[in-house]
Motif scaffolding. Sequence first.
Motif, mmCIF file in Angstrom:
data_model
loop_
_atom_site.group_PDB
_atom_site.id
_atom_site.type_symbol
_atom_site.label_atom_id
_atom_site.label_comp_id
_atom_site.label_asym_id
_atom_site.label_seq_id
_atom_site.Cartn_x
_atom_site.Cartn_y
_atom_site.Cartn_z
ATOM 1 N N ILE A 130 0.867 -1.517 0.058
ATOM 2 C CA ILE A 130 -0.046 0.167 0.111
ATOM 3 C C ILE A 130 0.673 0.842 -0.360
ATOM 4 C CG2 ILE A 130 -1.751 1.619 1.655
ATOM 5 C CD1 ILE A 130 -2.567 -1.491 1.935
ATOM 6 N N VAL A 131 1.429 1.041 0.648
ATOM 7 C CA VAL A 131 2.728 2.091 0.553
ATOM 8 C C VAL A 131 3.289 2.026 -0.738
ATOM 9 C CG1 VAL A 131 5.010 3.211 1.905
ATOM 10 C CG2 VAL A 131 2.830 2.337 3.175
ATOM 11 N N ALA A 132 3.731 1.432 -1.336
ATOM 12 C CA ALA A 132 4.423 1.662 -2.431
ATOM 13 C C ALA A 132 3.470 1.877 -3.742
ATOM 14 C CB ALA A 132 5.006 -0.174 -2.752
ATOM 15 N N ILE A 133 2.410 1.645 -3.483
ATOM 16 C CA ILE A 133 1.643 1.876 -4.448
ATOM 17 C C ILE A 133 1.193 3.311 -4.663
ATOM 18 C CG2 ILE A 133 -0.783 1.521 -3.740
ATOM 19 C CD1 ILE A 133 -1.390 0.641 -6.378
ATOM 20 N N ALA A 134 1.119 3.743 -3.436
ATOM 21 C CA ALA A 134 1.292 5.927 -2.948
ATOM 22 C C ALA A 134 2.363 6.313 -3.573
ATOM 23 C CB ALA A 134 0.897 6.249 -1.556
ATOM 24 N N TRP A 179 4.967 9.401 -8.477
ATOM 25 C CA TRP A 179 4.958 9.179 -9.302
ATOM 26 C C TRP A 179 4.192 9.681 -10.441
ATOM 27 C CZ3 TRP A 179 8.112 4.759 -11.500
ATOM 28 C CH2 TRP A 179 8.921 5.411 -12.508
ATOM 29 N N LEU A 180 2.801 9.475 -10.591
ATOM 30 C CA LEU A 180 2.598 9.392 -11.900
ATOM 31 C C LEU A 180 1.855 10.437 -11.728
ATOM 32 C CD1 LEU A 180 0.521 8.419 -14.443
ATOM 33 C CD2 LEU A 180 -0.973 7.531 -12.549
ATOM 34 N N TRP A 181 1.377 11.224 -10.470
ATOM 35 C CA TRP A 181 0.848 12.247 -10.572
ATOM 36 C C TRP A 181 1.643 13.338 -10.916
ATOM 37 C CZ3 TRP A 181 2.462 16.542 -6.975
ATOM 38 C CH2 TRP A 181 1.263 17.058 -7.445
ATOM 39 N N PHE A 198 0.607 1.533 -15.739
ATOM 40 C CA PHE A 198 0.752 0.084 -16.134
ATOM 41 C C PHE A 198 0.602 0.208 -15.106
ATOM 42 C CE2 PHE A 198 -0.574 0.583 -20.852
ATOM 43 C CZ PHE A 198 -0.258 -0.778 -20.715
ATOM 44 N N ILE A 199 2.226 -0.103 -14.099
ATOM 45 C CA ILE A 199 2.291 -0.576 -13.422
ATOM 46 C C ILE A 199 1.817 -0.001 -12.287
ATOM 47 C CG2 ILE A 199 4.591 0.260 -11.426
ATOM 48 C CD1 ILE A 199 6.076 0.560 -14.478
ATOM 49 N N PHE A 200 1.357 1.150 -12.191
ATOM 50 C CA PHE A 200 -0.044 1.902 -11.373
ATOM 51 C C PHE A 200 -1.042 0.596 -10.461
ATOM 52 C CE2 PHE A 200 -2.722 3.206 -8.894
ATOM 53 C CZ PHE A 200 -3.026 4.125 -8.191
ATOM 54 N N THR A 212 0.793 -9.194 -15.579
ATOM 55 C CA THR A 212 0.726 -8.823 -16.621
ATOM 56 C C THR A 212 1.086 -7.607 -17.261
ATOM 57 O OG1 THR A 212 -0.238 -10.678 -17.670
ATOM 58 C CG2 THR A 212 0.565 -8.759 -19.197
ATOM 59 N N ALA A 213 0.654 -6.668 -16.517
ATOM 60 C CA ALA A 213 0.149 -4.499 -16.369
ATOM 61 C C ALA A 213 1.823 -4.560 -16.047
ATOM 62 C CB ALA A 213 -0.778 -4.159 -15.836
ATOM 63 N N ILE A 214 2.314 -5.265 -15.146
ATOM 64 C CA ILE A 214 3.161 -4.820 -14.012
ATOM 65 C C ILE A 214 4.622 -4.437 -15.277
ATOM 66 C CG2 ILE A 214 4.765 -4.839 -12.046
ATOM 67 C CD1 ILE A 214 2.680 -5.304 -10.108
ATOM 68 N N SER A 215 3.988 -6.168 -15.809
ATOM 69 C CA SER A 215 5.623 -5.825 -16.364
ATOM 70 C C SER A 215 5.729 -5.315 -17.832
ATOM 71 C CB SER A 215 5.158 -7.995 -16.679
ATOM 72 O OG SER A 215 5.363 -8.581 -15.878
ATOM 73 N N ILE A 216 4.444 -5.197 -18.262
ATOM 74 C CA ILE A 216 4.684 -4.544 -19.179
ATOM 75 C C ILE A 216 5.182 -3.485 -19.285
ATOM 76 C CG2 ILE A 216 3.004 -3.840 -21.050
ATOM 77 C CD1 ILE A 216 1.511 -5.596 -20.947
#
Length: 220
Positions: free
Chosen positions: A70-74, A79-81, A98-100, A179-183
């Motif tokens: 959860i902390v990592a995705i925050a 990073w995306l924003w 994709f990673i998010f 798959t999304a993370i890998s892409i």
Amino acid sequence: MSLKKATVIIILILLIDQISKIYIKTNFMLGEEVPVFNWFRILFVENEGMAWGAKIPGQYGKLALTLFRIVAIAGIGYWLWDSVRKHMPRVLIISIAFIFSGALGNIIDSVFYGIIFNDSYRQVATLFPPDGGYGTLFHGKVVDMLSFPLWEGYLPEWLPFWGGQWFTFFDPVFNVADTAISIGVGILLVFNKQAFPKKKMEDTIAEKNQAEVNRVERED
């Protein structure tokens, strides 16, 4: 690329990921498989949320893993924003989206699946079972179903250590989120120079520095 377009990508991937997981969970028993081609099959497995089915030992290992994710995705969300705010290249924003979405898809499993599904062992699970789920909040298992055993067979006897043993090339079972993370990671590796243009970053820093110098001169 706008944040709105990145959000559309994230939502689409999440929908595909969660619909596929819910379908597998409510139509397959744990370990059940359906061959599609010789090199592709649908195989229902569950894991604690780490790569290769690994898990953190101890009573609070699963909870620690989920909280860390959860902390990592925050951080990935920021990073995306920040990348959108700074008008970074489209390829970078797409890869982060994709990673998010992939990370968020697996976090949903880890956080909620333990309370909204019952166990899949020797039975097909029920969504929102009346007797409660198989676990508690933050203790769900990630649903995997995509298996690509591209080659299976016995290795030649002359090979050291593994000669004569049964071997499957590309044994891991994964899901749409993986798959999304890998892409996303693959895009960053292949298009690294486009995603992180050094000259553009240097120009941006120079422009900021020059603007600061101009501001100081005006004040003087």
